[in-house]
Design a protein around this motif. Structure first.
Motif, PDB file in Angstrom:
ATOM      1  N   ARG A  61      -8.353   1.084   0.102  1.00 37.52           N
ATOM      2  CA  ARG A  61      -9.558   1.455  -0.633  1.00 37.52           C
ATOM      3  C   ARG A  61     -10.550   0.312  -0.828  1.00 37.52           C
ATOM      4  O   ARG A  61     -11.076   0.095  -1.918  1.00 37.52           O
ATOM      5  CB  ARG A  61      -9.202   2.057  -1.972  1.00 37.52           C
ATOM      6  CG  ARG A  61      -8.501   3.369  -1.842  1.00 37.52           C
ATOM      7  CD  ARG A  61      -8.412   4.036  -3.168  1.00 37.52           C
ATOM      8  NE  ARG A  61      -7.819   5.345  -2.968  1.00 37.52           N
ATOM      9  CZ  ARG A  61      -8.080   6.367  -3.730  1.00 37.52           C
ATOM     10  NH1 ARG A  61      -8.880   6.256  -4.737  1.00 37.52           N
ATOM     11  NH2 ARG A  61      -7.506   7.517  -3.478  1.00 37.52           N
TER      12      ARG A  61
ATOM     13  N   GLN B 187     -10.777   3.654 -11.448  1.00 37.05           N
ATOM     14  CA  GLN B 187     -11.106   4.755 -12.357  1.00 37.05           C
ATOM     15  C   GLN B 187     -11.731   4.220 -13.646  1.00 37.05           C
ATOM     16  O   GLN B 187     -12.704   4.782 -14.144  1.00 37.05           O
ATOM     17  CB  GLN B 187      -9.838   5.549 -12.671  1.00 37.05           C
ATOM     18  CG  GLN B 187     -10.059   6.734 -13.544  1.00 37.05           C
ATOM     19  CD  GLN B 187      -8.759   7.452 -13.854  1.00 37.05           C
ATOM     20  OE1 GLN B 187      -7.698   6.843 -13.897  1.00 37.05           O
ATOM     21  NE2 GLN B 187      -8.842   8.745 -14.067  1.00 37.05           N
TER      22      GLN B 187
ATOM     23  N   LYS C  57      -0.856  -0.114  -5.559  1.00 40.04           N
ATOM     24  CA  LYS C  57      -1.882   0.869  -5.205  1.00 40.04           C
ATOM     25  C   LYS C  57      -2.292   1.685  -6.429  1.00 40.04           C
ATOM     26  O   LYS C  57      -3.473   1.963  -6.639  1.00 40.04           O
ATOM     27  CB  LYS C  57      -1.387   1.787  -4.099  1.00 40.04           C
ATOM     28  CG  LYS C  57      -1.309   1.104  -2.747  1.00 40.04           C
ATOM     29  CD  LYS C  57      -0.803   2.065  -1.697  1.00 40.04           C
ATOM     30  CE  LYS C  57      -0.765   1.442  -0.325  1.00 40.04           C
ATOM     31  NZ  LYS C  57      -0.272   2.395   0.688  1.00 40.04           N
TER      32      LYS C  57
ATOM     33  N   ASP D 171      -6.018   1.962  -8.122  1.00 42.01           N
ATOM     34  CA  ASP D 171      -6.631   3.254  -8.441  1.00 42.01           C
ATOM     35  C   ASP D 171      -7.029   3.336  -9.909  1.00 42.01           C
ATOM     36  O   ASP D 171      -8.124   3.793 -10.249  1.00 42.01           O
ATOM     37  CB  ASP D 171      -5.673   4.401  -8.101  1.00 42.01           C
ATOM     38  CG  ASP D 171      -5.474   4.581  -6.615  1.00 42.01           C
ATOM     39  OD1 ASP D 171      -6.336   4.127  -5.826  1.00 42.01           O
ATOM     40  OD2 ASP D 171      -4.448   5.176  -6.232  1.00 42.01           O
ATOM     41  N   TRP D 172      -6.154   2.876 -10.791  1.00 39.90           N
ATOM     42  CA  TRP D 172      -6.427   2.912 -12.220  1.00 39.90           C
ATOM     43  C   TRP D 172      -7.627   2.038 -12.564  1.00 39.90           C
ATOM     44  O   TRP D 172      -8.510   2.449 -13.318  1.00 39.90           O
ATOM     45  CB  TRP D 172      -5.192   2.464 -13.005  1.00 39.90           C
ATOM     46  CG  TRP D 172      -5.406   2.474 -14.479  1.00 39.90           C
ATOM     47  CD1 TRP D 172      -5.373   3.552 -15.319  1.00 39.90           C
ATOM     48  CD2 TRP D 172      -5.718   1.344 -15.296  1.00 39.90           C
ATOM     49  NE1 TRP D 172      -5.638   3.154 -16.606  1.00 39.90           N
ATOM     50  CE2 TRP D 172      -5.849   1.802 -16.626  1.00 39.90           C
ATOM     51  CE3 TRP D 172      -5.886  -0.012 -15.033  1.00 39.90           C
ATOM     52  CZ2 TRP D 172      -6.161   0.959 -17.679  1.00 39.90           C
ATOM     53  CZ3 TRP D 172      -6.191  -0.854 -16.090  1.00 39.90           C
ATOM     54  CH2 TRP D 172      -6.324  -0.368 -17.400  1.00 39.90           C
TER      55      TRP D 172
END
Length: 68
Positions: free
Chosen positions: A14, A59, A51, A55-56
């Motif tokens: 990402r 967010q 990962k 992502d957290w």
């Protein structure tokens, strides 16, 4: 006189490069600028955990931008 080097590897995820360190912790760096998140270190954990942490953090960054 065998000196075995421990393998270190990098994973692209990402827009970030996840670099496993010798002590099995992780260094997470953005692939390119502009940086949405600053580089950070993750504790000793699995690749899936790192990962999930990325992502957290992405967010949380999105929430901060939407509030502003």
């Amino acid at each position: 006189m065998g000196y075995q080097e421990e393998r270190q590897y990098a994973v692209r995820y990402r827009g970030f490069v996840l670099l496993q360190q010798r002590n099995h912790s992780w260094l997470v760096r953005p692939e390119r600028s502009p940086m949405t998140l600053l580089p950070f270190r993750a504790p000793t954990c699995s690749l899936e955990d790192v990962k999930a942490l990325v992502d957290w953090r992405l967010q949380q960054e999105a929430k901060l931008l939407s509030v502003a």
